[in-house]
Design a protein around this motif. Structure first.
Motif, PDB file in Angstrom:
ATOM      1  N   HIS A  97       0.813  -1.220   0.000  1.00  0.00           N
ATOM      2  CA  HIS A  97       0.000   0.000   0.000  1.00  0.00           C
ATOM      3  C   HIS A  97       0.843   1.265   0.000  1.00  0.00           C
ATOM      4  CE1 HIS A  97      -3.758  -2.158   0.466  1.00  0.00           C
ATOM      5  NE2 HIS A  97      -3.180  -2.904   1.382  1.00  0.00           N
ATOM      6  N   ARG A  98       2.073   1.167   0.451  1.00  0.00           N
ATOM      7  CA  ARG A  98       2.991   2.300   0.377  1.00  0.00           C
ATOM      8  C   ARG A  98       4.175   1.961  -0.533  1.00  0.00           C
ATOM      9  NH1 ARG A  98       0.433   2.300   4.885  1.00  0.00           N
ATOM     10  NH2 ARG A  98       1.732   0.760   5.920  1.00  0.00           N
ATOM     11  N   GLY A  99       3.916   1.057  -1.460  1.00  0.00           N
ATOM     12  CA  GLY A  99       4.894   0.747  -2.489  1.00  0.00           C
ATOM     13  C   GLY A  99       5.918  -0.291  -2.086  1.00  0.00           C
ATOM     14  N   SER A 100       6.734  -0.654  -3.068  1.00  0.00           N
ATOM     15  CA  SER A 100       7.849  -1.581  -2.863  1.00  0.00           C
ATOM     16  C   SER A 100       9.057  -1.050  -3.612  1.00  0.00           C
ATOM     17  CB  SER A 100       7.501  -2.974  -3.388  1.00  0.00           C
ATOM     18  OG  SER A 100       8.659  -3.790  -3.437  1.00  0.00           O
ATOM     19  N   PRO A 101      10.205  -0.960  -2.959  1.00  0.00           N
ATOM     20  CA  PRO A 101      11.405  -0.462  -3.648  1.00  0.00           C
ATOM     21  C   PRO A 101      11.851  -1.384  -4.777  1.00  0.00           C
ATOM     22  CG  PRO A 101      11.964  -1.329  -1.488  1.00  0.00           C
ATOM     23  CD  PRO A 101      10.472  -1.249  -1.542  1.00  0.00           C
ATOM     24  N   VAL A 102      11.331  -2.613  -4.812  1.00  0.00           N
ATOM     25  CA  VAL A 102      11.657  -3.515  -5.912  1.00  0.00           C
ATOM     26  C   VAL A 102      11.207  -2.910  -7.241  1.00  0.00           C
ATOM     27  CG1 VAL A 102      11.260  -5.804  -6.900  1.00  0.00           C
ATOM     28  CG2 VAL A 102      11.535  -5.543  -4.428  1.00  0.00           C
ATOM     29  N   ALA A 103      10.049  -2.246  -7.228  1.00  0.00           N
ATOM     30  CA  ALA A 103       9.537  -1.625  -8.453  1.00  0.00           C
ATOM     31  C   ALA A 103      10.499  -0.563  -8.965  1.00  0.00           C
ATOM     32  CB  ALA A 103       8.163  -1.024  -8.189  1.00  0.00           C
ATOM     33  N   LYS A 104      10.989   0.278  -8.072  1.00  0.00           N
ATOM     34  CA  LYS A 104      11.931   1.320  -8.481  1.00  0.00           C
ATOM     35  C   LYS A 104      13.256   0.716  -8.936  1.00  0.00           C
ATOM     36  CE  LYS A 104      13.808   5.801  -7.067  1.00  0.00           C
ATOM     37  NZ  LYS A 104      15.194   5.555  -7.513  1.00  0.00           N
ATOM     38  N   TYR A 105      13.666  -0.331  -8.266  1.00  0.00           N
ATOM     39  CA  TYR A 105      14.899  -1.021  -8.646  1.00  0.00           C
ATOM     40  C   TYR A 105      14.802  -1.519 -10.086  1.00  0.00           C
ATOM     41  CZ  TYR A 105      18.400  -4.738  -8.833  1.00  0.00           C
ATOM     42  OH  TYR A 105      19.437  -5.549  -9.200  1.00  0.00           O
ATOM     43  N   ILE A 106      13.663  -2.099 -10.442  1.00  0.00           N
ATOM     44  CA  ILE A 106      13.474  -2.618 -11.797  1.00  0.00           C
ATOM     45  C   ILE A 106      13.454  -1.469 -12.809  1.00  0.00           C
ATOM     46  CG2 ILE A 106      11.815  -3.763 -13.326  1.00  0.00           C
ATOM     47  CD1 ILE A 106      11.021  -5.489 -10.914  1.00  0.00           C
ATOM     48  N   LEU A 107      12.751  -0.400 -12.478  1.00  0.00           N
ATOM     49  CA  LEU A 107      12.674   0.744 -13.392  1.00  0.00           C
ATOM     50  C   LEU A 107      14.035   1.411 -13.575  1.00  0.00           C
ATOM     51  CD1 LEU A 107       9.328   2.316 -12.159  1.00  0.00           C
ATOM     52  CD2 LEU A 107       9.739   1.315 -14.423  1.00  0.00           C
ATOM     53  N   ASP A 108      14.888   1.345 -12.554  1.00  0.00           N
ATOM     54  CA  ASP A 108      16.196   1.995 -12.603  1.00  0.00           C
ATOM     55  C   ASP A 108      17.265   1.162 -13.306  1.00  0.00           C
ATOM     56  OD1 ASP A 108      15.259   4.207 -11.316  1.00  0.00           O
ATOM     57  OD2 ASP A 108      16.033   3.664  -9.345  1.00  0.00           O
ATOM     58  N   LEU A 109      16.925  -0.061 -13.714  1.00  0.00           N
ATOM     59  CA  LEU A 109      17.890  -0.891 -14.426  1.00  0.00           C
ATOM     60  C   LEU A 109      18.285  -0.214 -15.736  1.00  0.00           C
ATOM     61  CD1 LEU A 109      16.272  -4.430 -13.994  1.00  0.00           C
ATOM     62  CD2 LEU A 109      18.351  -3.589 -12.872  1.00  0.00           C
ATOM     63  N   LYS A 110      19.391  -0.674 -16.329  1.00  0.00           N
ATOM     64  CA  LYS A 110      19.819  -0.116 -17.611  1.00  0.00           C
ATOM     65  C   LYS A 110      18.682  -0.225 -18.617  1.00  0.00           C
ATOM     66  CE  LYS A 110      24.727  -1.175 -16.951  1.00  0.00           C
ATOM     67  NZ  LYS A 110      25.889  -1.924 -17.472  1.00  0.00           N
ATOM     68  N   PRO A 111      18.497   0.794 -19.458  1.00  0.00           N
ATOM     69  CA  PRO A 111      17.362   0.810 -20.393  1.00  0.00           C
ATOM     70  C   PRO A 111      17.197  -0.465 -21.202  1.00  0.00           C
ATOM     71  CG  PRO A 111      18.471   2.912 -20.411  1.00  0.00           C
ATOM     72  CD  PRO A 111      19.311   2.015 -19.550  1.00  0.00           C
ATOM     73  N   GLY A 112      18.307  -1.036 -21.652  1.00  0.00           N
ATOM     74  CA  GLY A 112      18.225  -2.256 -22.433  1.00  0.00           C
ATOM     75  C   GLY A 112      17.670  -3.419 -21.639  1.00  0.00           C
ATOM     76  N   VAL A 113      18.119  -3.540 -20.392  1.00  0.00           N
ATOM     77  CA  VAL A 113      17.646  -4.614 -19.531  1.00  0.00           C
ATOM     78  C   VAL A 113      16.174  -4.411 -19.199  1.00  0.00           C
ATOM     79  CG1 VAL A 113      17.924  -5.753 -17.292  1.00  0.00           C
ATOM     80  CG2 VAL A 113      19.934  -4.951 -18.545  1.00  0.00           C
ATOM     81  N   THR A 114      15.829  -3.173 -18.850  1.00  0.00           N
ATOM     82  CA  THR A 114      14.444  -2.864 -18.494  1.00  0.00           C
ATOM     83  C   THR A 114      13.493  -3.140 -19.657  1.00  0.00           C
ATOM     84  OG1 THR A 114      15.268  -1.090 -17.075  1.00  0.00           O
ATOM     85  CG2 THR A 114      12.928  -1.094 -17.550  1.00  0.00           C
ATOM     86  N   SER A 115      13.896  -2.774 -20.854  1.00  0.00           N
ATOM     87  CA  SER A 115      13.024  -2.969 -22.015  1.00  0.00           C
ATOM     88  C   SER A 115      12.824  -4.448 -22.318  1.00  0.00           C
ATOM     89  CB  SER A 115      13.595  -2.255 -23.244  1.00  0.00           C
ATOM     90  OG  SER A 115      14.861  -2.783 -23.599  1.00  0.00           O
ATOM     91  N   VAL A 116      13.852  -5.265 -22.115  1.00  0.00           N
ATOM     92  CA  VAL A 116      13.712  -6.708 -22.327  1.00  0.00           C
ATOM     93  C   VAL A 116      12.750  -7.301 -21.307  1.00  0.00           C
ATOM     94  CG1 VAL A 116      14.897  -8.928 -22.208  1.00  0.00           C
ATOM     95  CG2 VAL A 116      15.954  -7.021 -23.416  1.00  0.00           C
ATOM     96  N   VAL A 117      12.913  -6.902 -20.049  1.00  0.00           N
ATOM     97  CA  VAL A 117      12.011  -7.375 -18.997  1.00  0.00           C
ATOM     98  C   VAL A 117      10.577  -6.973 -19.298  1.00  0.00           C
ATOM     99  CG1 VAL A 117      11.398  -7.127 -16.545  1.00  0.00           C
ATOM    100  CG2 VAL A 117      13.799  -7.379 -17.212  1.00  0.00           C
TER     101      VAL A 117
END
Length: 371
Positions: A154-174
């Motif tokens: 309900h107040r978020g998870s830092p895992v989400a930000k961690y995934i979004l902050d990955l290198k653009p290429g990695v994030t786009s593949v995921v």
């Protein structure tokens, strides 16, 4: 083993004592149907395996309402009505919550029910708050009797930000893989970026023209008796070898999900600190969500029983969280009534010894007390 023993006892009691299914049930029938809402990457059924199942894929809301039926939850009333919603596996809760509300109206039309109860796991507990408001606005009355969240950020998870902050290429593949999976499981329209941005506390990008994140969502879809009669939550946290291997690697080797994350006065829930002393509490998260993020409304206590039925009761030692963006500090750090399971154990991802059918039967019993 616990389930096998229960099945044998049920069979003996039914044959020798002539008990009806209703007499054998451990949980009372809820007044209104129960609707289950899955989390991110969730599904209704895949090749006979239910998201809301035990380790063998049996749906926990399947009442034993047929003669000699065994692959069912003998701990709930034979007349219990339960439905499973299916929404986009990867999307914002704005989208998923609207989809959930549409599903619920369909279930209500099928069952003839005037209200429903909602059980949401992970993001499903967030979607449920949007759905509750949508239903109120459409129907003009409070339509959700009891809203239960299980392991919800309900107040978020830092895992989400961690995934979004990955290198653009990695994030786009995921994101591409997630969309492909989501489109197959559900339908077109999945957006992994939108799903991840939903679970960051603050708006992730101030330049994309869309306000996202849990802070804004909580303001728009608050804990309010106008939308649901009662808000309650069950909290999970686990550490060590008992945690699902994928979650264990994430929490142990990449960053501390909760130990020094969101704190009063910090507000970003990005795992970067803001109030702690840097000392890690090994039992303060479930591999994806911290205890500081999971309480909504009243915190519930789950008690397992060796010989009787498990129970869910109110934890009266902690205040209810009615303002999700400003919870009491005690509720954010207290391990009171925390269930020692990881984020996936409570939806039947095993193998483990957790008795999912009896766990949800105990929740049904609790709901029946208040709906």
């Amino acid at each position: 083993m616990k389930r096998l023993q229960a099945v044998l006892v049920t069979a003996v009691c039914a044959g020798v004592l002539g008990l009806s299914p209703e007499a054998r049930a451990g949980a009372a029938r809820t007044t209104y149907p129960v609707v289950f809402a899955h989390g991110m990457a969730g599904f209704d059924d895949i090749l006979g395996y239910d998201y809301w199942g035990n380790d063998f894929g049996m749906f926990v809301g399947d009442a034993c309402d047929a003669l000699l039926e065994v692959d069912c939850n003998e701990d709930i009333d034979a007349g219990q009505k339960s439905f499973v919603a299916q929404v986009a596996p990867f999307q914002s809760s704005e989208v998923r919550g609207l989809d959930l509300a549409n599903d619920i109206e369909g279930f209500m039309a099928t069952s003839g029910a005037a209200k429903v109860n909602l059980i949401g796991h992970s993001q499903g507990g967030i979607d449920a708050r949007k759905a509750a408001r949508v239903l109120r606005e459409r129907r003009g009355v409070t339509t959700v009797a009891v809203l239960v969240s299980v392991s919800s950020p309900h107040r978020g998870s830092p895992v989400a930000k961690y995934i979004l902050d990955l290198k653009p290429g990695v994030t786009s593949v995921v994101a591409a893989l997630a969309k492909y999976y989501g489109d197959i499981v559900y339908a077109a329209g999945n957006d992994a970026y939108a799903g991840a941005k939903q679970l960051v506390y603050n708006d992730y990008s101030a330049t994309d023209g869309v306000t996202t994140g849990m802070k804004a969502f909580n303001e728009k879809y608050p804990v309010s008796t106008s939308y649901a009669g009662r808000y309650v939550s069950l909290i999970t946290a686990q550490n060590g070898a008992n945690v699902n291997p994928a979650l264990y690697l994430l929490k142990e080797f990449f960053f501390d999900i909760d130990g020094d994350g969101y704190c009063a006065g910090d507000g970003d829930n990005d795992g970067a600190g803001g109030c702690g002393d840097g000392v890690r509490n090994e039992a303060d998260d479930d591999g994806l969500v911290g205890i500081n993020s999971q309480q909504m409304g009243y915190r519930l206590r789950y008690t397992e029983s060796t010989f009787g039925f498990d129970s869910v009761t109110n934890d009266t030692s902690l205040a209810a969280v009615t303002d999700l963006n400003a919870p009491p500090s005690a509720t954010m750090t207290s391990t009171s009534s925390v269930i020692s399971q990881d984020h996936l154990d409570v939806v039947g991802v095993g193998p483990d010894t957790f008795d999912e059918p009896e766990f949800y039967a105990a929740i049904f019993q609790y709901i029946a007390t208040y709906d």
